[in-house]
Scaffold this motif. Structure first.
Motif, PDB file in Angstrom:
ATOM      1  N   LEU B  28       0.831  -1.206   0.000  1.00 37.34           N
ATOM      2  CA  LEU B  28       0.000   0.000   0.000  1.00 37.34           C
ATOM      3  C   LEU B  28       0.870   1.262   0.000  1.00 37.34           C
ATOM      4  CD1 LEU B  28      -2.914   1.015   0.031  1.00 37.34           C
ATOM      5  CD2 LEU B  28      -2.819   1.005   2.536  1.00 37.34           C
ATOM      6  N   ALA B  29       1.963   1.213   0.729  1.00 42.70           N
ATOM      7  CA  ALA B  29       2.860   2.375   0.765  1.00 42.70           C
ATOM      8  C   ALA B  29       3.387   2.683  -0.629  1.00 42.70           C
ATOM      9  CB  ALA B  29       4.021   2.118   1.727  1.00 42.70           C
ATOM     10  N   ARG B  30       3.746   1.630  -1.348  1.00 48.54           N
ATOM     11  CA  ARG B  30       4.274   1.857  -2.697  1.00 48.54           C
ATOM     12  C   ARG B  30       3.213   2.456  -3.612  1.00 48.54           C
ATOM     13  NH1 ARG B  30       5.913   0.573  -7.730  1.00 48.54           N
ATOM     14  NH2 ARG B  30       8.174   0.623  -8.027  1.00 48.54           N
ATOM     15  N   SER B  31       1.987   1.961  -3.456  1.00 52.46           N
ATOM     16  CA  SER B  31       0.914   2.455  -4.318  1.00 52.46           C
ATOM     17  C   SER B  31       0.563   3.908  -4.009  1.00 52.46           C
ATOM     18  CB  SER B  31      -0.322   1.563  -4.129  1.00 52.46           C
ATOM     19  OG  SER B  31      -1.381   2.017  -4.919  1.00 52.46           O
ATOM     20  N   LEU B  32       0.608   4.277  -2.738  1.00 52.43           N
ATOM     21  CA  LEU B  32       0.136   5.606  -2.348  1.00 52.43           C
ATOM     22  C   LEU B  32       1.216   6.679  -2.419  1.00 52.43           C
ATOM     23  CD1 LEU B  32      -2.148   4.842   0.739  1.00 52.43           C
ATOM     24  CD2 LEU B  32      -2.696   4.766  -1.702  1.00 52.43           C
ATOM     25  N   ALA B  33       2.457   6.326  -2.132  1.00 53.26           N
ATOM     26  CA  ALA B  33       3.511   7.347  -2.013  1.00 53.26           C
ATOM     27  C   ALA B  33       3.707   8.107  -3.326  1.00 53.26           C
ATOM     28  CB  ALA B  33       4.819   6.694  -1.569  1.00 53.26           C
ATOM     29  N   GLY B  34       3.783   7.373  -4.419  1.00 49.80           N
ATOM     30  CA  GLY B  34       3.987   8.027  -5.712  1.00 49.80           C
ATOM     31  C   GLY B  34       2.808   8.910  -6.087  1.00 49.80           C
ATOM     32  N   ARG B  35       1.597   8.423  -5.811  1.00 51.53           N
ATOM     33  CA  ARG B  35       0.400   9.224  -6.104  1.00 51.53           C
ATOM     34  C   ARG B  35       0.360  10.496  -5.267  1.00 51.53           C
ATOM     35  NH1 ARG B  35      -4.372   7.402  -8.140  1.00 51.53           N
ATOM     36  NH2 ARG B  35      -4.177   5.583  -9.455  1.00 51.53           N
ATOM     37  N   PHE B  36       0.736  10.357  -4.021  1.00 52.09           N
ATOM     38  CA  PHE B  36       0.727  11.496  -3.105  1.00 52.09           C
ATOM     39  C   PHE B  36       1.657  12.597  -3.620  1.00 52.09           C
ATOM     40  CE2 PHE B  36       2.558  13.188   1.022  1.00 52.09           C
ATOM     41  CZ  PHE B  36       1.442  13.918   1.401  1.00 52.09           C
ATOM     42  N   VAL B  37       2.867  12.220  -3.930  1.00 49.02           N
ATOM     43  CA  VAL B  37       3.849  13.216  -4.379  1.00 49.02           C
ATOM     44  C   VAL B  37       3.469  13.770  -5.759  1.00 49.02           C
ATOM     45  CG1 VAL B  37       6.263  13.534  -5.046  1.00 49.02           C
ATOM     46  CG2 VAL B  37       5.699  12.296  -2.948  1.00 49.02           C
ATOM     47  N   ALA B  38       2.986  12.905  -6.637  1.00 51.08           N
ATOM     48  CA  ALA B  38       2.601  13.372  -7.972  1.00 51.08           C
ATOM     49  C   ALA B  38       1.439  14.366  -7.899  1.00 51.08           C
ATOM     50  CB  ALA B  38       2.219  12.183  -8.855  1.00 51.08           C
ATOM     51  N   ALA B  39       0.460  14.072  -7.053  1.00 50.96           N
ATOM     52  CA  ALA B  39      -0.699  14.965  -6.948  1.00 50.96           C
ATOM     53  C   ALA B  39      -0.285  16.325  -6.399  1.00 50.96           C
ATOM     54  CB  ALA B  39      -1.765  14.339  -6.053  1.00 50.96           C
ATOM     55  N   LEU B  40       0.634  16.319  -5.452  1.00 51.39           N
ATOM     56  CA  LEU B  40       1.110  17.604  -4.915  1.00 51.39           C
ATOM     57  C   LEU B  40       1.985  18.326  -5.945  1.00 51.39           C
ATOM     58  CD1 LEU B  40       1.877  16.332  -1.337  1.00 51.39           C
ATOM     59  CD2 LEU B  40       0.158  18.044  -1.939  1.00 51.39           C
ATOM     60  N   GLY B  41       2.784  17.565  -6.665  1.00 52.59           N
ATOM     61  CA  GLY B  41       3.638  18.171  -7.688  1.00 52.59           C
ATOM     62  C   GLY B  41       2.839  18.812  -8.802  1.00 52.59           C
ATOM     63  N   ALA B  42       1.647  18.282  -9.041  1.00 49.47           N
ATOM     64  CA  ALA B  42       0.807  18.844 -10.098  1.00 49.47           C
ATOM     65  C   ALA B  42       0.394  20.274  -9.782  1.00 49.47           C
ATOM     66  CB  ALA B  42      -0.432  17.966 -10.299  1.00 49.47           C
ATOM     67  N   GLY B  43       0.466  20.641  -8.521  1.00 53.38           N
ATOM     68  CA  GLY B  43       0.097  21.998  -8.134  1.00 53.38           C
ATOM     69  C   GLY B  43       1.248  22.984  -8.198  1.00 53.38           C
ATOM     70  N   THR B  44       2.406  22.531  -8.629  1.00 51.96           N
ATOM     71  CA  THR B  44       3.565  23.414  -8.761  1.00 51.96           C
ATOM     72  C   THR B  44       3.770  23.761 -10.242  1.00 51.96           C
ATOM     73  OG1 THR B  44       5.181  21.660  -9.142  1.00 51.96           O
ATOM     74  CG2 THR B  44       4.633  22.166  -6.845  1.00 51.96           C
ATOM     75  N   ARG B  45       4.804  24.546 -10.498  1.00 55.37           N
ATOM     76  CA  ARG B  45       5.135  24.857 -11.890  1.00 55.37           C
ATOM     77  C   ARG B  45       6.234  23.945 -12.416  1.00 55.37           C
ATOM     78  NH1 ARG B  45       4.611  30.485 -10.223  1.00 55.37           N
ATOM     79  NH2 ARG B  45       6.877  30.660 -10.170  1.00 55.37           N
ATOM     80  N   LEU B  46       6.498  22.851 -11.731  1.00 54.84           N
ATOM     81  CA  LEU B  46       7.515  21.909 -12.205  1.00 54.84           C
ATOM     82  C   LEU B  46       7.075  21.288 -13.528  1.00 54.84           C
ATOM     83  CD1 LEU B  46       8.419  19.972  -8.926  1.00 54.84           C
ATOM     84  CD2 LEU B  46       9.928  21.486 -10.223  1.00 54.84           C
ATOM     85  N   PRO B  47       8.040  21.034 -14.425  1.00 53.32           N
ATOM     86  CA  PRO B  47       7.698  20.318 -15.658  1.00 53.32           C
ATOM     87  C   PRO B  47       7.151  18.924 -15.326  1.00 53.32           C
ATOM     88  CG  PRO B  47       9.951  21.163 -15.741  1.00 53.32           C
ATOM     89  CD  PRO B  47       9.462  21.382 -14.342  1.00 53.32           C
ATOM     90  N   ILE B  48       6.324  18.402 -16.184  1.00 46.90           N
ATOM     91  CA  ILE B  48       5.642  17.142 -15.908  1.00 46.90           C
ATOM     92  C   ILE B  48       6.642  15.997 -15.730  1.00 46.90           C
ATOM     93  CG2 ILE B  48       5.289  16.547 -18.342  1.00 46.90           C
ATOM     94  CD1 ILE B  48       2.779  15.949 -15.514  1.00 46.90           C
ATOM     95  N   ASP B  49       7.767  16.051 -16.448  1.00 51.31           N
ATOM     96  CA  ASP B  49       8.740  14.968 -16.291  1.00 51.31           C
ATOM     97  C   ASP B  49       9.380  14.998 -14.908  1.00 51.31           C
ATOM     98  OD1 ASP B  49       9.999  17.349 -17.094  1.00 51.31           O
ATOM     99  OD2 ASP B  49      11.779  16.263 -17.748  1.00 51.31           O
ATOM    100  N   ARG B  50       9.521  16.182 -14.348  1.00 55.13           N
ATOM    101  CA  ARG B  50      10.083  16.259 -12.997  1.00 55.13           C
ATOM    102  C   ARG B  50       9.058  15.800 -11.949  1.00 55.13           C
ATOM    103  NH1 ARG B  50      14.569  15.569 -11.583  1.00 55.13           N
ATOM    104  NH2 ARG B  50      14.813  17.200 -10.019  1.00 55.13           N
ATOM    105  N   VAL B  51       7.803  16.084 -12.206  1.00 54.64           N
ATOM    106  CA  VAL B  51       6.772  15.582 -11.290  1.00 54.64           C
ATOM    107  C   VAL B  51       6.773  14.054 -11.322  1.00 54.64           C
ATOM    108  CG1 VAL B  51       4.287  15.499 -10.813  1.00 54.64           C
ATOM    109  CG2 VAL B  51       5.357  17.655 -11.500  1.00 54.64           C
ATOM    110  N   ASP B  52       6.909  13.500 -12.523  1.00 56.46           N
ATOM    111  CA  ASP B  52       7.010  12.042 -12.664  1.00 56.46           C
ATOM    112  C   ASP B  52       8.194  11.502 -11.885  1.00 56.46           C
ATOM    113  OD1 ASP B  52       4.930  11.075 -14.080  1.00 56.46           O
ATOM    114  OD2 ASP B  52       5.956  10.982 -16.010  1.00 56.46           O
ATOM    115  N   GLU B  53       9.325  12.194 -12.001  1.00 53.75           N
ATOM    116  CA  GLU B  53      10.530  11.732 -11.307  1.00 53.75           C
ATOM    117  C   GLU B  53      10.379  11.858  -9.792  1.00 53.75           C
ATOM    118  OE1 GLU B  53      13.709  12.383 -14.928  1.00 53.75           O
ATOM    119  OE2 GLU B  53      13.684  13.866 -13.303  1.00 53.75           O
ATOM    120  N   ALA B  54       9.683  12.895  -9.350  1.00 54.36           N
ATOM    121  CA  ALA B  54       9.415  13.022  -7.915  1.00 54.36           C
ATOM    122  C   ALA B  54       8.594  11.830  -7.424  1.00 54.36           C
ATOM    123  CB  ALA B  54       8.685  14.332  -7.634  1.00 54.36           C
ATOM    124  N   ALA B  55       7.634  11.413  -8.236  1.00 49.31           N
ATOM    125  CA  ALA B  55       6.819  10.249  -7.871  1.00 49.31           C
ATOM    126  C   ALA B  55       7.671   8.979  -7.842  1.00 49.31           C
ATOM    127  CB  ALA B  55       5.668  10.096  -8.856  1.00 49.31           C
TER     128      ALA B  55
END
Lengths: 131, 147
Positions: B28-55
């Motif tokens: 469950l941690a693996r499934s949720l952690a990436g989604r959590f960070v990606a969803a928060l990253g979507a609210g920044t001005r980071l390029p989409i590839d960096r949001v992916d990498e954050a996830a």
């Protein structure tokens, strides 16, 4: 709640946090014993509860948090949405349509509201669901 | 039926931009952690590839969660800025962050965390535990500075 299936989120009570909760909660697919239809119901109900916190819980008071506790209890998905605001009061100027709580009640098997640990909470328990 | 969009209540203005996820180590941690960070990253001005990498970084941390945390729980705290995400992981067992980063490298190349993060550093906590701080900005660091 079983520790292995439980998780907690704490976010600023802002509109974009509702999206974050919804996106994270969708990640239980394949891990929790829920069908896609049941998960859709859970996501709608939780979205409503979180939207209520963002819209109503911290009206006229300092900034606060939106907390979401999720897990499985005896096979039932359970979601508790909490806030630390002063409590809901009826609003004649509410920006909502007034369908949030009835919708949550229709989607959840059990819906209750109360206080715990100094927070206001809405607790939703959903039907047992097969994957 | 048209529904008005959810808007921030007045109290939300100026609230801390920090979000937290606490989940038991495991699938469950693996499934949720990436989604959590990606969803928060979507609210920044980071390029989409960096949001992916954050996830991906969050998923890499979740993968190693069991060997890092004394309580067997992944605790992520993410602070969002317009141009970056700051992810704090912990409390971790003492020395765990260094082992994580060393193991990350041993798996080939610079590793997911150091290769994609802009900055990685550990910070001590009371009781001998520590926190791993990972910053993801628009560009990866030069192998990521490890402090």
């Amino acid at each position: 709640m079983s520790p292995s299936t439980a998780f907690e989120l704490s976010l600023p009570a802002r509109a974009n946090s509702v999206t974050v909760v919804r996106h994270v909660l969708a990640g239980v697919a394949g891990v929790w014993p829920v069908s896609s239809e049941l998960l859709d119901d859970i996501l709608i109900a939780v979205t409503e509860a979180c939207a209520n916190v963002v819209t109503h819980a911290y009206r006229d008071v300092p900034a606060g948090t939106l907390e979401v506790h999720c897990g499985i209890e005896a096979g039932h998905p359970v979601v508790v949405v909490r806030d630390h605001g002063p409590g809901f009061v009826p609003r004649t100027d509410s920006p909502g349509l007034g369908i949030g709580i009835p919708l949550m009640g229709a989607l959840a098997e059990e819906l209750s509201a109360g206080h715990a640990d100094g927070a206001h909470e809405v607790r939703m328990s959903f039907a047992k669901g097969a994957t | 039926m048209n529904r008005p969009p959810v808007e921030d209540g007045p109290a939300a203005v100026g609230s801390l931009e920090r979000a937290r996820l606490s989940v038991a180590c495991g699938v469950l941690a693996r499934s949720l952690a990436g989604r959590f960070v990606a969803a928060l990253g979507a609210g920044t001005r980071l390029p989409i590839d960096r949001v992916d990498e954050a996830a991906l970084i969050a998923e890499a941390l979740a993968d190693r969660c069991g060997e890092l945390t004394p309580e067997g729980r992944l605790e992520l705290a993410v602070t969002t800025y317009p141009d970056r995400l700051e992810v704090r992981v912990g409390p971790l067992a003492g020395g765990a962050a260094l082992r994580l980063l060393r193991g990350d490298v041993e798996r080939g190349g610079p590793g997911a965390i150091r290769g994609m993060a802009t900055t990685v550093e550990t910070r001590p906590m009371r009781g001998g535990q520590e926190v791993l701080r990972v910053v993801i900005a628009a560009h990866p660091g030069n192998g990521a500075r490890v402090a």
